[in-house]
Design a protein around this motif. Structure first.
Motif, short mmCIF file in Angstrom:
data_model
loop_
_atom_site.label_atom_id
_atom_site.label_comp_id
_atom_site.label_asym_id
_atom_site.label_seq_id
_atom_site.Cartn_x
_atom_site.Cartn_y
_atom_site.Cartn_z
N UNK A 7 0.84 -1.21 0.00
CA UNK A 7 0.00 0.00 0.00
C UNK A 7 0.87 1.25 0.00
N UNK A 8 1.89 1.29 0.84
CA UNK A 8 2.79 2.45 0.87
C UNK A 8 3.50 2.60 -0.47
N UNK A 9 3.97 1.49 -1.04
CA UNK A 9 4.62 1.54 -2.35
C UNK A 9 3.69 2.08 -3.42
N UNK A 10 2.46 1.60 -3.45
CA UNK A 10 1.50 2.07 -4.45
C UNK A 10 1.13 3.53 -4.22
N UNK A 11 0.96 3.92 -2.96
CA UNK A 11 0.64 5.32 -2.64
C UNK A 11 1.78 6.25 -3.05
N UNK A 12 3.00 5.88 -2.71
CA UNK A 12 4.15 6.71 -3.10
C UNK A 12 4.29 6.78 -4.62
N UNK A 13 4.03 5.67 -5.30
CA UNK A 13 4.10 5.67 -6.75
C UNK A 13 3.05 6.58 -7.37
N UNK A 14 1.83 6.48 -6.88
CA UNK A 14 0.75 7.33 -7.38
C UNK A 14 1.06 8.80 -7.14
N UNK A 15 1.50 9.13 -5.94
CA UNK A 15 1.81 10.52 -5.62
C UNK A 15 3.01 11.04 -6.42
N UNK A 16 3.96 10.17 -6.73
CA UNK A 16 5.10 10.60 -7.54
C UNK A 16 4.64 11.01 -8.94
N UNK A 51 8.86 1.83 -6.09
CA UNK A 51 9.08 0.57 -6.82
C UNK A 51 9.78 -0.45 -5.92
N UNK A 52 10.78 0.02 -5.17
CA UNK A 52 11.49 -0.89 -4.26
C UNK A 52 10.52 -1.46 -3.23
N UNK A 53 9.65 -0.62 -2.67
CA UNK A 53 8.68 -1.12 -1.69
C UNK A 53 7.74 -2.14 -2.30
N UNK A 54 7.31 -1.91 -3.54
CA UNK A 54 6.44 -2.89 -4.20
C UNK A 54 7.17 -4.22 -4.42
N UNK A 55 8.41 -4.15 -4.86
CA UNK A 55 9.20 -5.37 -5.07
C UNK A 55 9.38 -6.11 -3.74
N UNK A 56 9.70 -5.36 -2.69
CA UNK A 56 9.85 -5.97 -1.36
C UNK A 56 8.53 -6.60 -0.91
N UNK A 57 7.44 -5.87 -1.11
CA UNK A 57 6.13 -6.38 -0.69
C UNK A 57 5.74 -7.68 -1.37
N UNK A 58 6.23 -7.88 -2.58
CA UNK A 58 5.91 -9.11 -3.30
C UNK A 58 6.95 -10.21 -3.12
N UNK A 59 8.11 -9.87 -2.56
CA UNK A 59 9.17 -10.86 -2.44
C UNK A 59 9.55 -11.25 -1.01
N UNK A 60 9.30 -10.38 -0.06
CA UNK A 60 9.61 -10.71 1.33
C UNK A 60 8.45 -11.49 1.93
N UNK A 61 8.77 -12.45 2.78
CA UNK A 61 7.71 -13.12 3.53
C UNK A 61 7.65 -12.61 4.98
N UNK A 62 8.55 -11.72 5.32
CA UNK A 62 8.64 -11.09 6.63
C UNK A 62 8.82 -12.11 7.74
N UNK A 63 9.57 -13.15 7.41
CA UNK A 63 9.91 -14.14 8.44
C UNK A 63 11.16 -13.71 9.20
N UNK A 64 11.93 -12.80 8.62
CA UNK A 64 13.12 -12.28 9.27
C UNK A 64 12.75 -11.02 10.05
N UNK A 65 13.34 -10.84 11.21
CA UNK A 65 13.05 -9.65 12.02
C UNK A 65 13.63 -8.39 11.38
N UNK A 66 14.55 -8.55 10.44
CA UNK A 66 15.19 -7.41 9.77
C UNK A 66 14.29 -6.79 8.70
N UNK A 67 13.46 -7.59 8.07
CA UNK A 67 12.68 -7.14 6.93
C UNK A 67 11.73 -5.97 7.23
N UNK A 68 11.02 -5.96 8.36
CA UNK A 68 10.18 -4.78 8.63
C UNK A 68 10.99 -3.49 8.78
N UNK A 69 12.19 -3.59 9.33
CA UNK A 69 13.04 -2.40 9.48
C UNK A 69 13.44 -1.83 8.13
#
Length: 125
Positions: A7-16, A51-69
């Motif tokens: 959502x943040x990735x799409x929002x930032x993309x739209x606003x850009x 774009x990076x946030x969208x790629x992350x959103x589709x590729x991370x499973x957020x099983x690592x504690x580092x990924x949300x950071x």
């Protein structure tokens, strides 16, 4: 966390896209060439990180504690970096420079650098 990232990735993309069009048309009349270039820098960085946030959103499973950071750094960094540039450009063009925005831009840049560093570290881990 996946939906938040997307959502943040799409929002930032739209606003850009909106801000880019606004800068290319409406602001071209009131901005100097230097202000227009600065505004465009904010738009570019916002789109890159959308774009990076969208790629992350589709590729991370957020099983690592580092990924949300990583997501937080990119999200906060983009907000601080790009939006402070927009504010500075608009306020200078109106002869009412908001000086407190000046230090916010490099802070946003620092968040972006940390996000990229954490992303690199996550691949090496």
């Amino acid at each position: 966390m996946i939906v938040f990232t997307q959502v943040i990735g799409a929002l930032y993309g739209m606003l850009a896209v909106v801000f880019g069009a606004f800068g290319a048309h409406a602001l071209k009349k009131i901005f100097t060439e230097e202000q227009l270039m600065s505004f465009e820098t904010g738009v570019k960085y916002q789109m890159y990180h959308a774009i990076v946030l969208l790629v992350i959103g589709y590729n991370f499973d957020f099983s690592s504690s580092l990924e949300p950071y990583i997501v937080y750094c990119f999200s906060i960094g983009t907000l601080l970096f790009s939006f402070s540039i927009y504010g500075l450009c608009l306020s200078v063009a109106k002869n009412k420079k908001i000086k407190m925005l000046g230090p916010i831009t490099p802070l946003g840049g620092l968040f972006l650098v940390i996000g990229w560093g954490l992303l690199l570290f996550s691949y090496l881990d």
